[in-house]
Scaffold this active site. Sequence first.
Site, PDB file in Angstrom:
ATOM      1  N   GLU A  15      -7.941  -5.412   5.105  1.00  0.00           N
ATOM      2  CA  GLU A  15      -8.064  -5.077   3.606  1.00  0.00           C
ATOM      3  C   GLU A  15      -6.625  -5.793   2.926  1.00  0.00           C
ATOM      4  O   GLU A  15      -6.781  -6.211   1.879  1.00  0.00           O
ATOM      5  CB  GLU A  15      -7.839  -3.709   3.756  1.00  0.00           C
ATOM      6  CG  GLU A  15      -9.196  -3.073   3.983  1.00  0.00           C
ATOM      7  CD  GLU A  15      -9.044  -1.382   4.179  1.00  0.00           C
ATOM      8  OE1 GLU A  15      -9.227  -0.780   3.196  1.00  0.00           O
ATOM      9  OE2 GLU A  15      -8.923  -0.959   5.359  1.00  0.00           O
ATOM     10  N   ARG A  42      -2.669  -2.106  -3.282  1.00  0.00           N
ATOM     11  CA  ARG A  42      -3.892  -1.135  -3.278  1.00  0.00           C
ATOM     12  C   ARG A  42      -3.984  -0.062  -4.288  1.00  0.00           C
ATOM     13  O   ARG A  42      -2.981   0.836  -4.205  1.00  0.00           O
ATOM     14  CB  ARG A  42      -3.954  -0.733  -1.930  1.00  0.00           C
ATOM     15  CG  ARG A  42      -5.190   0.086  -1.490  1.00  0.00           C
ATOM     16  CD  ARG A  42      -5.406   0.596  -0.236  1.00  0.00           C
ATOM     17  NE  ARG A  42      -6.619   1.476  -0.489  1.00  0.00           N
ATOM     18  CZ  ARG A  42      -6.451   2.668   0.089  1.00  0.00           C
ATOM     19  NH1 ARG A  42      -5.601   3.294   0.917  1.00  0.00           N
ATOM     20  NH2 ARG A  42      -7.685   3.351   0.176  1.00  0.00           N
ATOM     21  N   ARG A  63     -13.142  15.001   7.177  1.00  0.00           N
ATOM     22  CA  ARG A  63     -13.983  15.301   5.991  1.00  0.00           C
ATOM     23  C   ARG A  63     -15.313  15.633   6.373  1.00  0.00           C
ATOM     24  O   ARG A  63     -15.950  15.144   7.232  1.00  0.00           O
ATOM     25  CB  ARG A  63     -13.932  14.175   4.883  1.00  0.00           C
ATOM     26  CG  ARG A  63     -12.637  13.974   4.260  1.00  0.00           C
ATOM     27  CD  ARG A  63     -12.718  13.105   3.067  1.00  0.00           C
ATOM     28  NE  ARG A  63     -11.320  12.475   2.844  1.00  0.00           N
ATOM     29  CZ  ARG A  63     -11.171  10.983   2.991  1.00  0.00           C
ATOM     30  NH1 ARG A  63     -12.089  10.067   3.503  1.00  0.00           N
ATOM     31  NH2 ARG A  63     -10.231  10.614   2.625  1.00  0.00           N
ATOM     32  N   GLY A  78     -11.551   7.741   7.514  1.00  0.00           N
ATOM     33  CA  GLY A  78     -12.405   7.891   6.339  1.00  0.00           C
ATOM     34  C   GLY A  78     -13.638   6.847   6.765  1.00  0.00           C
ATOM     35  O   GLY A  78     -13.177   5.747   7.285  1.00  0.00           O
ATOM     36  N   HIS A 115     -13.318   2.487  -0.309  1.00  0.00           N
ATOM     37  CA  HIS A 115     -12.965   1.294   0.850  1.00  0.00           C
ATOM     38  C   HIS A 115     -13.709   0.141   0.323  1.00  0.00           C
ATOM     39  O   HIS A 115     -14.077  -0.951   0.854  1.00  0.00           O
ATOM     40  CB  HIS A 115     -13.879   1.655   1.834  1.00  0.00           C
ATOM     41  CG  HIS A 115     -13.818   2.725   2.778  1.00  0.00           C
ATOM     42  ND1 HIS A 115     -14.371   3.766   3.364  1.00  0.00           N
ATOM     43  CD2 HIS A 115     -12.269   3.208   2.958  1.00  0.00           C
ATOM     44  CE1 HIS A 115     -13.661   4.666   3.961  1.00  0.00           C
ATOM     45  NE2 HIS A 115     -12.525   4.279   3.906  1.00  0.00           N
ATOM     46  N   ASP A 139     -10.362  12.563  15.885  1.00  0.00           N
ATOM     47  CA  ASP A 139     -10.158  11.245  16.525  1.00  0.00           C
ATOM     48  C   ASP A 139     -11.497  10.777  17.438  1.00  0.00           C
ATOM     49  O   ASP A 139     -11.704  11.603  18.309  1.00  0.00           O
ATOM     50  CB  ASP A 139      -8.906  11.013  17.367  1.00  0.00           C
ATOM     51  CG  ASP A 139      -8.570   9.556  17.753  1.00  0.00           C
ATOM     52  OD1 ASP A 139      -7.698   8.936  16.942  1.00  0.00           O
ATOM     53  OD2 ASP A 139      -9.538   9.180  18.643  1.00  0.00           O
ATOM     54  N   ASN A 193       0.742  -1.223   0.053  1.00  0.00           N
ATOM     55  CA  ASN A 193       0.032   0.214   0.065  1.00  0.00           C
ATOM     56  C   ASN A 193       0.885   1.255  -0.073  1.00  0.00           C
ATOM     57  O   ASN A 193       1.646   1.470   1.095  1.00  0.00           O
ATOM     58  CB  ASN A 193      -0.970   0.158   1.238  1.00  0.00           C
ATOM     59  CG  ASN A 193      -1.982   1.132   1.392  1.00  0.00           C
ATOM     60  OD1 ASN A 193      -1.842   2.000   0.296  1.00  0.00           O
ATOM     61  ND2 ASN A 193      -2.866   0.843   2.177  1.00  0.00           N
ATOM     62  N   ASN A 234     -14.113  -0.865  17.405  1.00  0.00           N
ATOM     63  CA  ASN A 234     -13.826  -0.562  18.776  1.00  0.00           C
ATOM     64  C   ASN A 234     -14.590   0.279  19.608  1.00  0.00           C
ATOM     65  O   ASN A 234     -14.529   0.602  20.612  1.00  0.00           O
ATOM     66  CB  ASN A 234     -12.495   0.046  18.657  1.00  0.00           C
ATOM     67  CG  ASN A 234     -11.323  -0.994  17.995  1.00  0.00           C
ATOM     68  OD1 ASN A 234     -11.357  -2.022  18.583  1.00  0.00           O
ATOM     69  ND2 ASN A 234     -10.762  -0.609  17.052  1.00  0.00           N
ATOM     70  N   LYS A 271       3.567   0.908   2.624  1.00  0.00           N
ATOM     71  CA  LYS A 271       3.338  -0.304   3.696  1.00  0.00           C
ATOM     72  C   LYS A 271       3.479  -1.791   2.974  1.00  0.00           C
ATOM     73  O   LYS A 271       3.051  -1.692   1.875  1.00  0.00           O
ATOM     74  CB  LYS A 271       1.778  -0.030   4.180  1.00  0.00           C
ATOM     75  CG  LYS A 271       1.795   1.000   5.291  1.00  0.00           C
ATOM     76  CD  LYS A 271       0.335   1.184   5.804  1.00  0.00           C
ATOM     77  CE  LYS A 271      -0.020   2.715   6.558  1.00  0.00           C
ATOM     78  NZ  LYS A 271      -1.453   2.715   6.358  1.00  0.00           N
ATOM     79  N   HIS A 293     -18.335   0.826   7.120  1.00  0.00           N
ATOM     80  CA  HIS A 293     -16.642   1.000   7.601  1.00  0.00           C
ATOM     81  C   HIS A 293     -16.391   2.649   8.074  1.00  0.00           C
ATOM     82  O   HIS A 293     -16.559   3.500   7.515  1.00  0.00           O
ATOM     83  CB  HIS A 293     -16.099   0.944   6.262  1.00  0.00           C
ATOM     84  CG  HIS A 293     -14.637   1.025   6.400  1.00  0.00           C
ATOM     85  ND1 HIS A 293     -13.406   0.103   6.304  1.00  0.00           N
ATOM     86  CD2 HIS A 293     -13.844   2.248   6.584  1.00  0.00           C
ATOM     87  CE1 HIS A 293     -12.511   0.403   6.565  1.00  0.00           C
ATOM     88  NE2 HIS A 293     -12.452   1.796   6.728  1.00  0.00           N
TER      89      HIS A 293
END
Length: 406
Positions: A390, A96, A246, A217, A185, A288, A12, A340, A19, A213
Amino acid sequence: MPHGIDKILVINSGSSSLKFMLFSMKTETMLAKGVIERIGSADATLTYQRDGEPKSTEGVAALDHGQALKQASAMLIHPARGVLQSLEEVEAIGHRVLHGGEEFSEPVAVTAAVKDAVRRYFDLGPLHNPANLQGIEACETVMPGVPNVAVFDTAFHKTMPKHVYLYAIPVELYEKYHIRKYGFHGTSHKFVTEAAAAYLKKPLNELNIITCHLGNGSSLAAIKNGKVFDTTMGLTPLQGLIMGTRSGDIDPAVVFYLVNKGYTIPQIDKMLNKESGLLAVAGTGTGDMRDLVNAAGKGQPMAVNALAMFSHRIALYIGGYYTLLGGVDAVVFTGGIGENSYSARQAIAAHLRVLGVELDVEKNKSTFGTLATISRQGSRTPVVVIPTNEELMIARETFRVVTGTR
Ligand code: ADP
Protein backbone atom coordinates in the site's frame (compact mmCIF):
# COMPACT_ATOMS: atom_id res chain seq x y z
CA MET A 1 11.78 10.63 -15.27
CA PRO A 2 9.20 13.39 -15.79
CA HIS A 3 9.99 16.55 -13.83
CA GLY A 4 12.85 14.70 -12.09
CA ILE A 5 10.74 13.75 -9.07
CA ASP A 6 12.55 11.11 -7.07
CA LYS A 7 12.17 11.11 -3.26
CA ILE A 8 8.62 10.66 -2.02
CA LEU A 9 7.68 10.33 1.63
CA VAL A 10 4.58 8.30 2.52
CA ILE A 11 2.75 9.04 5.75
CA ASN A 12 0.11 6.91 7.45
CA SER A 13 -1.01 8.87 10.46
CA GLY A 14 -3.10 7.25 13.21
CA SER A 15 -4.52 8.73 16.39
CA SER A 16 -1.38 7.97 18.43
CA SER A 17 1.04 6.72 15.78
CA LEU A 18 2.70 8.01 12.64
CA LYS A 19 4.18 5.60 10.13
CA PHE A 20 6.57 6.89 7.48
CA MET A 21 8.32 5.36 4.51
CA LEU A 22 10.71 7.07 2.13
CA PHE A 23 10.88 5.91 -1.50
CA SER A 24 13.20 6.58 -4.38
CA MET A 25 10.83 6.57 -7.35
CA LYS A 26 13.60 6.18 -9.93
CA THR A 27 13.92 2.58 -8.83
CA GLU A 28 10.71 2.30 -6.78
CA THR A 29 12.78 1.25 -3.78
CA MET A 30 12.10 1.92 -0.14
CA LEU A 31 15.07 3.69 1.44
CA ALA A 32 13.95 3.81 5.06
CA LYS A 33 10.86 3.40 7.17
CA GLY A 34 9.71 3.87 10.69
CA VAL A 35 6.91 4.49 13.12
CA ILE A 36 6.46 6.81 16.06
CA GLU A 37 4.11 5.24 18.59
CA ARG A 38 2.33 6.49 21.71
CA ILE A 39 2.30 10.07 20.40
CA GLY A 40 1.03 12.37 23.13
CA SER A 41 2.44 10.32 26.00
CA ALA A 42 5.74 10.66 27.86
CA ASP A 43 6.91 7.26 26.61
CA ALA A 44 6.63 7.79 22.87
CA THR A 45 9.03 5.65 20.82
CA LEU A 46 10.57 5.82 17.38
CA THR A 47 11.25 2.57 15.55
CA TYR A 48 13.41 3.09 12.50
CA GLN A 49 14.95 0.91 9.84
CA ARG A 50 17.08 1.60 6.80
CA ASP A 51 16.48 -0.74 3.93
CA GLY A 52 18.31 -4.00 4.51
CA GLU A 53 19.44 -3.08 8.03
CA PRO A 54 18.15 -4.09 11.48
CA LYS A 55 15.42 -2.10 13.24
CA SER A 56 16.14 0.11 16.23
CA THR A 57 13.71 1.50 18.80
CA GLU A 58 14.31 4.45 21.10
CA GLY A 59 12.36 6.82 23.29
CA VAL A 60 11.58 10.22 21.75
CA ALA A 61 9.72 13.41 22.67
CA ALA A 62 6.54 13.43 20.58
CA LEU A 63 3.68 15.18 22.31
CA ASP A 64 1.85 15.77 19.05
CA HIS A 65 2.00 14.73 15.39
CA GLY A 66 4.14 17.76 14.51
CA GLN A 67 6.81 16.72 17.02
CA ALA A 68 6.55 13.12 15.85
CA LEU A 69 7.19 14.17 12.27
CA LYS A 70 10.17 16.29 13.39
CA GLN A 71 11.65 13.19 15.05
CA ALA A 72 11.09 11.16 11.89
CA SER A 73 12.67 13.83 9.69
CA ALA A 74 15.64 14.22 12.04
CA MET A 75 16.28 10.49 11.64
CA LEU A 76 15.99 10.64 7.84
CA ILE A 77 18.74 13.30 7.72
CA HIS A 78 20.84 11.90 10.61
CA PRO A 79 24.51 12.00 9.51
CA ALA A 80 25.16 8.37 10.49
CA ARG A 81 21.78 6.71 10.29
CA GLY A 82 19.86 8.80 7.76
CA VAL A 83 19.31 8.40 4.03
CA LEU A 84 19.07 12.07 3.01
CA GLN A 85 21.51 14.97 3.09
CA SER A 86 18.71 17.41 3.71
CA LEU A 87 14.93 17.41 4.00
CA GLU A 88 14.79 19.51 0.85
CA GLU A 89 15.36 16.30 -1.09
CA VAL A 90 11.79 15.24 -0.23
CA GLU A 91 9.85 16.34 -3.30
CA ALA A 92 6.35 15.22 -2.39
CA ILE A 93 4.47 13.61 0.48
CA GLY A 94 1.67 11.08 0.03
CA HIS A 95 -0.87 10.60 2.82
CA ARG A 96 -3.15 7.69 3.42
CA VAL A 97 -6.61 9.12 4.13
CA LEU A 98 -9.36 6.71 5.11
CA HIS A 99 -12.56 8.31 3.94
CA GLY A 100 -13.00 10.50 0.90
CA GLY A 101 -16.79 10.19 0.88
CA GLU A 102 -18.47 10.77 -2.47
CA GLU A 103 -16.10 13.51 -3.54
CA PHE A 104 -12.89 11.74 -4.46
CA SER A 105 -12.48 9.09 -7.10
CA GLU A 106 -8.77 9.84 -7.47
CA PRO A 107 -5.89 10.93 -5.24
CA VAL A 108 -5.62 14.73 -5.10
CA ALA A 109 -3.14 17.44 -4.24
CA VAL A 110 -4.01 18.78 -0.78
CA THR A 111 -5.62 22.22 -0.75
CA ALA A 112 -7.71 24.03 1.86
CA ALA A 113 -10.82 22.64 0.14
CA VAL A 114 -9.47 19.09 0.30
CA LYS A 115 -8.76 19.50 4.01
CA ASP A 116 -12.33 20.75 4.51
CA ALA A 117 -13.60 17.63 2.75
CA VAL A 118 -11.45 15.36 4.96
CA ARG A 119 -12.96 17.20 7.94
CA ARG A 120 -16.51 16.75 6.59
CA TYR A 121 -16.00 12.99 6.73
CA PHE A 122 -14.82 12.91 10.36
CA ASP A 123 -18.09 11.30 11.40
CA LEU A 124 -17.76 8.54 8.77
CA GLY A 125 -14.15 7.80 9.72
CA PRO A 126 -14.01 8.98 13.34
CA LEU A 127 -10.85 7.08 14.25
CA HIS A 128 -8.90 7.75 11.08
CA ASN A 129 -9.84 10.97 9.29
CA PRO A 130 -8.93 13.35 12.17
CA ALA A 131 -5.56 11.60 12.57
CA ASN A 132 -4.97 11.65 8.80
CA LEU A 133 -5.59 15.41 8.80
CA GLN A 134 -3.17 15.87 11.71
CA GLY A 135 -0.54 14.08 9.63
CA ILE A 136 -1.14 16.43 6.69
CA GLU A 137 -0.99 19.52 8.90
CA ALA A 138 2.20 18.30 10.58
CA CYS A 139 3.83 18.01 7.13
CA GLU A 140 2.65 21.47 6.14
CA THR A 141 4.35 22.86 9.26
CA VAL A 142 7.54 20.79 9.29
CA MET A 143 8.13 20.72 5.52
CA PRO A 144 6.53 23.88 4.17
CA GLY A 145 6.35 24.15 0.41
CA VAL A 146 6.49 20.40 -0.24
CA PRO A 147 3.34 19.25 -2.05
CA ASN A 148 1.06 16.94 -0.08
CA VAL A 149 -1.19 14.42 -1.83
CA ALA A 150 -4.19 12.72 -0.21
CA VAL A 151 -4.71 9.10 -1.28
CA PHE A 152 -8.12 7.91 -0.15
CA ASP A 153 -8.88 4.32 0.86
CA THR A 154 -12.32 4.75 -0.68
CA ALA A 155 -11.29 6.26 -4.03
CA PHE A 156 -10.68 3.10 -6.07
CA HIS A 157 -14.21 1.95 -5.23
CA LYS A 158 -15.84 5.04 -6.75
CA THR A 159 -16.59 3.15 -9.98
CA MET A 160 -19.26 0.98 -8.32
CA PRO A 161 -22.57 1.43 -10.10
CA LYS A 162 -25.52 2.91 -8.26
CA HIS A 163 -27.47 -0.33 -7.97
CA VAL A 164 -24.43 -1.78 -6.18
CA TYR A 165 -23.60 1.07 -3.80
CA LEU A 166 -27.11 2.06 -2.72
CA TYR A 167 -28.66 0.42 0.34
CA ALA A 168 -32.36 -0.41 0.05
CA ILE A 169 -33.34 2.13 2.72
CA PRO A 170 -35.29 5.40 2.26
CA VAL A 171 -33.50 7.31 -0.47
CA GLU A 172 -33.51 10.57 1.50
CA LEU A 173 -30.96 8.99 3.84
CA TYR A 174 -28.62 8.77 0.88
CA GLU A 175 -29.47 12.26 -0.30
CA LYS A 176 -29.25 13.90 3.12
CA TYR A 177 -26.50 11.91 4.85
CA HIS A 178 -24.73 10.15 1.94
CA ILE A 179 -25.43 6.76 3.50
CA ARG A 180 -24.24 4.20 0.91
CA LYS A 181 -21.59 1.59 0.35
CA TYR A 182 -18.12 3.17 -0.03
CA GLY A 183 -15.64 0.31 0.40
CA PHE A 184 -12.12 0.46 1.89
CA HIS A 185 -8.62 -0.99 1.34
CA GLY A 186 -8.89 0.66 -2.09
CA THR A 187 -5.16 1.31 -2.29
CA SER A 188 -4.42 -2.38 -1.75
CA HIS A 189 -7.11 -3.59 -4.18
CA LYS A 190 -5.73 -1.18 -6.77
CA PHE A 191 -2.13 -2.26 -6.23
CA VAL A 192 -2.91 -5.95 -6.64
CA THR A 193 -5.20 -5.27 -9.61
CA GLU A 194 -2.39 -3.46 -11.46
CA ALA A 195 0.08 -6.16 -10.43
CA ALA A 196 -2.31 -8.91 -11.57
CA ALA A 197 -2.70 -7.30 -14.99
CA ALA A 198 1.08 -7.29 -15.39
CA TYR A 199 1.49 -10.84 -14.03
CA LEU A 200 -1.35 -12.32 -16.09
CA LYS A 201 -0.23 -10.28 -19.13
CA LYS A 202 -3.73 -8.87 -19.69
CA PRO A 203 -4.56 -5.24 -20.48
CA LEU A 204 -5.89 -3.63 -17.29
CA ASN A 205 -9.12 -2.59 -18.99
CA GLU A 206 -9.88 -6.20 -19.89
CA LEU A 207 -9.04 -7.69 -16.52
CA ASN A 208 -11.80 -9.41 -14.51
CA ILE A 209 -10.63 -10.69 -11.13
CA ILE A 210 -11.71 -11.07 -7.52
CA THR A 211 -9.19 -9.53 -5.13
CA CYS A 212 -9.21 -10.92 -1.58
CA HIS A 213 -7.45 -8.59 0.88
CA LEU A 214 -7.38 -10.72 4.05
CA GLY A 215 -5.63 -9.19 7.06
CA ASN A 216 -6.85 -8.00 10.46
CA GLY A 217 -9.38 -6.09 8.40
CA SER A 218 -10.56 -7.97 5.34
CA SER A 219 -12.45 -7.15 2.18
CA LEU A 220 -13.01 -8.54 -1.29
CA ALA A 221 -13.44 -6.58 -4.49
CA ALA A 222 -14.99 -7.68 -7.75
CA ILE A 223 -12.89 -6.07 -10.50
CA LYS A 224 -14.55 -5.70 -13.88
CA ASN A 225 -12.43 -4.39 -16.75
CA GLY A 226 -9.82 -3.20 -14.24
CA LYS A 227 -12.31 -1.23 -12.14
CA VAL A 228 -14.22 -1.96 -8.95
CA PHE A 229 -17.70 -3.30 -9.60
CA ASP A 230 -18.48 -4.34 -6.03
CA THR A 231 -16.74 -4.70 -2.68
CA THR A 232 -17.64 -6.20 0.65
CA MET A 233 -17.11 -3.26 3.03
CA GLY A 234 -19.81 -0.61 3.22
CA LEU A 235 -20.49 2.78 4.78
CA THR A 236 -17.77 1.78 7.23
CA PRO A 237 -15.29 -1.13 7.34
CA LEU A 238 -17.71 -3.13 9.52
CA GLN A 239 -19.69 -4.68 6.65
CA GLY A 240 -18.84 -7.89 4.84
CA LEU A 241 -16.33 -10.55 5.85
CA ILE A 242 -15.62 -11.95 9.31
CA MET A 243 -12.45 -10.10 10.40
CA GLY A 244 -9.97 -10.21 13.29
CA THR A 245 -12.27 -8.32 15.65
CA ARG A 246 -15.16 -7.15 13.41
CA SER A 247 -18.33 -9.14 12.94
CA GLY A 248 -18.83 -8.36 9.26
CA ASP A 249 -22.41 -8.91 8.04
CA ILE A 250 -25.05 -9.49 10.69
CA ASP A 251 -28.78 -8.87 10.80
CA PRO A 252 -29.05 -5.15 11.73
CA ALA A 253 -31.93 -6.15 14.02
CA VAL A 254 -29.31 -7.53 16.43
CA VAL A 255 -28.59 -3.89 17.29
CA PHE A 256 -32.24 -3.04 18.09
CA TYR A 257 -32.58 -6.22 20.09
CA LEU A 258 -29.52 -5.37 22.19
CA VAL A 259 -30.68 -1.77 22.68
CA ASN A 260 -33.97 -3.17 24.00
CA LYS A 261 -31.96 -5.36 26.37
CA GLY A 262 -30.25 -2.25 27.79
CA TYR A 263 -26.99 -2.11 25.83
CA THR A 264 -25.89 1.37 24.80
CA ILE A 265 -24.98 2.30 21.23
CA PRO A 266 -21.28 2.90 22.12
CA GLN A 267 -21.17 -0.54 23.79
CA ILE A 268 -22.60 -2.20 20.69
CA ASP A 269 -20.29 -0.22 18.42
CA LYS A 270 -17.29 -1.44 20.44
CA MET A 271 -18.62 -4.97 20.54
CA LEU A 272 -19.13 -5.25 16.78
CA ASN A 273 -15.88 -3.51 15.80
CA LYS A 274 -13.45 -4.62 18.51
CA GLU A 275 -14.84 -7.68 20.31
CA SER A 276 -16.35 -9.73 17.51
CA GLY A 277 -15.02 -11.60 14.49
CA LEU A 278 -12.38 -14.29 15.00
CA LEU A 279 -11.62 -12.91 18.47
CA ALA A 280 -15.18 -13.74 19.53
CA VAL A 281 -15.57 -17.14 17.94
CA ALA A 282 -12.14 -18.82 17.72
CA GLY A 283 -11.72 -19.57 21.44
CA THR A 284 -8.04 -18.58 21.26
CA GLY A 285 -8.34 -15.23 23.04
CA THR A 286 -7.06 -13.39 19.95
CA GLY A 287 -8.32 -12.43 16.50
CA ASP A 288 -5.06 -13.62 14.96
CA MET A 289 -5.20 -16.18 12.16
CA ARG A 290 -1.96 -17.87 13.24
CA ASP A 291 -3.44 -18.70 16.66
CA LEU A 292 -6.64 -19.89 15.04
CA VAL A 293 -4.83 -22.17 12.61
CA ASN A 294 -2.69 -23.63 15.43
CA ALA A 295 -5.76 -24.30 17.56
CA ALA A 296 -7.71 -25.73 14.62
CA GLY A 297 -4.72 -27.97 13.85
CA LYS A 298 -5.04 -29.39 17.38
CA GLY A 299 -8.70 -30.06 16.69
CA GLN A 300 -10.06 -27.42 19.09
CA PRO A 301 -13.76 -27.31 18.10
CA MET A 302 -14.27 -23.52 18.38
CA ALA A 303 -11.24 -22.85 16.19
CA VAL A 304 -12.29 -25.45 13.64
CA ASN A 305 -15.73 -23.84 13.52
CA ALA A 306 -14.25 -20.32 13.28
CA LEU A 307 -12.17 -21.28 10.24
CA ALA A 308 -15.30 -22.76 8.69
CA MET A 309 -17.24 -19.54 9.38
CA PHE A 310 -14.43 -17.39 7.97
CA SER A 311 -14.07 -19.39 4.75
CA HIS A 312 -17.83 -19.85 4.30
CA ARG A 313 -18.39 -16.07 4.27
CA ILE A 314 -15.53 -15.47 1.83
CA ALA A 315 -16.69 -18.25 -0.51
CA LEU A 316 -20.21 -16.84 -0.44
CA TYR A 317 -18.97 -13.50 -1.77
CA ILE A 318 -16.51 -15.04 -4.25
CA GLY A 319 -19.33 -17.16 -5.68
CA GLY A 320 -21.57 -14.12 -5.99
CA TYR A 321 -18.90 -11.97 -7.61
CA TYR A 322 -17.91 -14.77 -9.98
CA THR A 323 -21.52 -14.97 -11.14
CA LEU A 324 -21.94 -11.21 -11.51
CA LEU A 325 -18.67 -10.88 -13.43
CA GLY A 326 -19.56 -13.85 -15.66
CA GLY A 327 -16.35 -15.68 -14.71
CA VAL A 328 -12.92 -14.30 -13.80
CA ASP A 329 -9.33 -14.36 -15.01
CA ALA A 330 -8.12 -15.15 -11.49
CA VAL A 331 -8.85 -15.09 -7.79
CA VAL A 332 -6.11 -13.07 -6.09
CA PHE A 333 -5.11 -13.39 -2.42
CA THR A 334 -3.28 -10.63 -0.55
CA GLY A 335 -2.92 -9.15 2.99
CA GLY A 336 -1.31 -10.86 6.00
CA ILE A 337 -3.64 -13.88 5.83
CA GLY A 338 -4.01 -14.01 2.05
CA GLU A 339 -0.24 -13.89 1.53
CA ASN A 340 0.84 -16.19 4.34
CA SER A 341 -1.85 -18.57 5.53
CA TYR A 342 -2.01 -21.63 3.31
CA SER A 343 -4.59 -23.17 5.68
CA ALA A 344 -6.96 -20.24 5.21
CA ARG A 345 -6.45 -20.29 1.41
CA GLN A 346 -7.05 -24.02 1.33
CA ALA A 347 -10.23 -23.75 3.42
CA ILE A 348 -11.57 -21.07 1.06
CA ALA A 349 -10.55 -22.83 -2.15
CA ALA A 350 -12.24 -26.04 -1.00
CA HIS A 351 -15.59 -24.26 -1.58
CA LEU A 352 -14.68 -23.09 -5.07
CA ARG A 353 -14.29 -26.29 -7.07
CA VAL A 354 -17.51 -25.58 -8.94
CA LEU A 355 -15.91 -22.35 -10.21
CA GLY A 356 -13.01 -24.32 -11.68
CA VAL A 357 -10.58 -23.64 -8.82
CA GLU A 358 -8.08 -26.43 -8.21
CA LEU A 359 -5.26 -25.62 -5.82
CA ASP A 360 -1.79 -27.06 -6.22
CA VAL A 361 -1.51 -28.32 -2.65
CA GLU A 362 2.28 -28.22 -2.48
CA LYS A 363 2.57 -24.85 -4.19
CA ASN A 364 -0.03 -23.44 -1.82
CA LYS A 365 1.84 -24.80 1.22
CA SER A 366 5.17 -23.36 0.11
CA THR A 367 3.93 -19.85 -0.76
CA PHE A 368 4.54 -17.21 1.94
CA GLY A 369 4.47 -13.56 1.02
CA THR A 370 5.68 -14.04 -2.54
CA LEU A 371 4.08 -13.59 -5.93
CA ALA A 372 2.99 -17.04 -7.13
CA THR A 373 0.27 -18.99 -8.87
CA ILE A 374 -1.00 -21.55 -6.36
CA SER A 375 -3.57 -23.29 -8.56
CA ARG A 376 -2.75 -26.38 -10.61
CA GLN A 377 -1.77 -26.02 -14.21
CA GLY A 378 -5.00 -26.32 -16.14
CA SER A 379 -7.16 -25.04 -13.25
CA ARG A 380 -9.96 -23.26 -15.13
CA THR A 381 -9.80 -20.39 -12.63
CA PRO A 382 -6.22 -19.53 -11.65
CA VAL A 383 -5.50 -18.59 -8.04
CA VAL A 384 -2.66 -16.14 -7.48
CA VAL A 385 -0.95 -14.75 -4.38
CA ILE A 386 0.22 -11.15 -4.82
CA PRO A 387 1.89 -9.40 -1.87
CA THR A 388 0.30 -6.00 -1.45
CA ASN A 389 2.32 -2.82 -0.99
CA GLU A 390 0.00 0.00 0.00
CA GLU A 391 2.85 2.39 0.77
CA LEU A 392 4.40 1.94 -2.68
CA MET A 393 0.96 2.43 -4.23
CA ILE A 394 0.57 5.70 -2.28
CA ALA A 395 4.03 6.76 -3.48
CA ARG A 396 3.08 5.90 -7.09
CA GLU A 397 -0.22 7.80 -6.82
CA THR A 398 1.60 10.79 -5.32
CA PHE A 399 4.13 10.69 -8.14
CA ARG A 400 1.29 10.58 -10.70
CA VAL A 401 -0.45 13.57 -9.11
CA VAL A 402 2.61 15.80 -8.73
CA THR A 403 3.96 15.03 -12.19
CA GLY A 404 0.55 15.18 -13.86
CA THR A 405 1.07 11.71 -15.31
CA ARG A 406 -2.22 10.15 -14.25
P1 ADP B 1 -3.55 -5.36 8.96
O1 ADP B 1 -4.94 -5.47 8.45
O2 ADP B 1 -3.44 -4.92 10.38
O3 ADP B 1 -2.58 -4.69 8.00
P2 ADP B 1 -2.14 -7.75 8.16
O4 ADP B 1 -2.42 -7.61 6.71
O5 ADP B 1 -0.74 -7.64 8.63
O6 ADP B 1 -3.07 -6.89 9.05
O7 ADP B 1 -2.68 -9.22 8.56
C1 ADP B 1 -2.65 -9.69 9.87
C2 ADP B 1 -3.20 -11.12 9.85
O8 ADP B 1 -2.33 -11.92 9.03
C3 ADP B 1 -3.25 -11.78 11.21
O9 ADP B 1 -4.47 -12.50 11.36
C4 ADP B 1 -2.11 -12.74 11.15
O10 ADP B 1 -2.34 -13.90 11.94
C5 ADP B 1 -2.09 -13.13 9.70
N1 ADP B 1 -0.80 -13.70 9.35
C6 ADP B 1 0.39 -13.09 9.23
N2 ADP B 1 1.37 -13.99 8.97
C7 ADP B 1 0.78 -15.20 8.94
C8 ADP B 1 1.23 -16.54 8.74
N3 ADP B 1 2.50 -16.80 8.51
N4 ADP B 1 0.30 -17.53 8.78
C9 ADP B 1 -0.98 -17.27 9.04
N5 ADP B 1 -1.47 -16.05 9.22
C10 ADP B 1 -0.61 -15.02 9.19
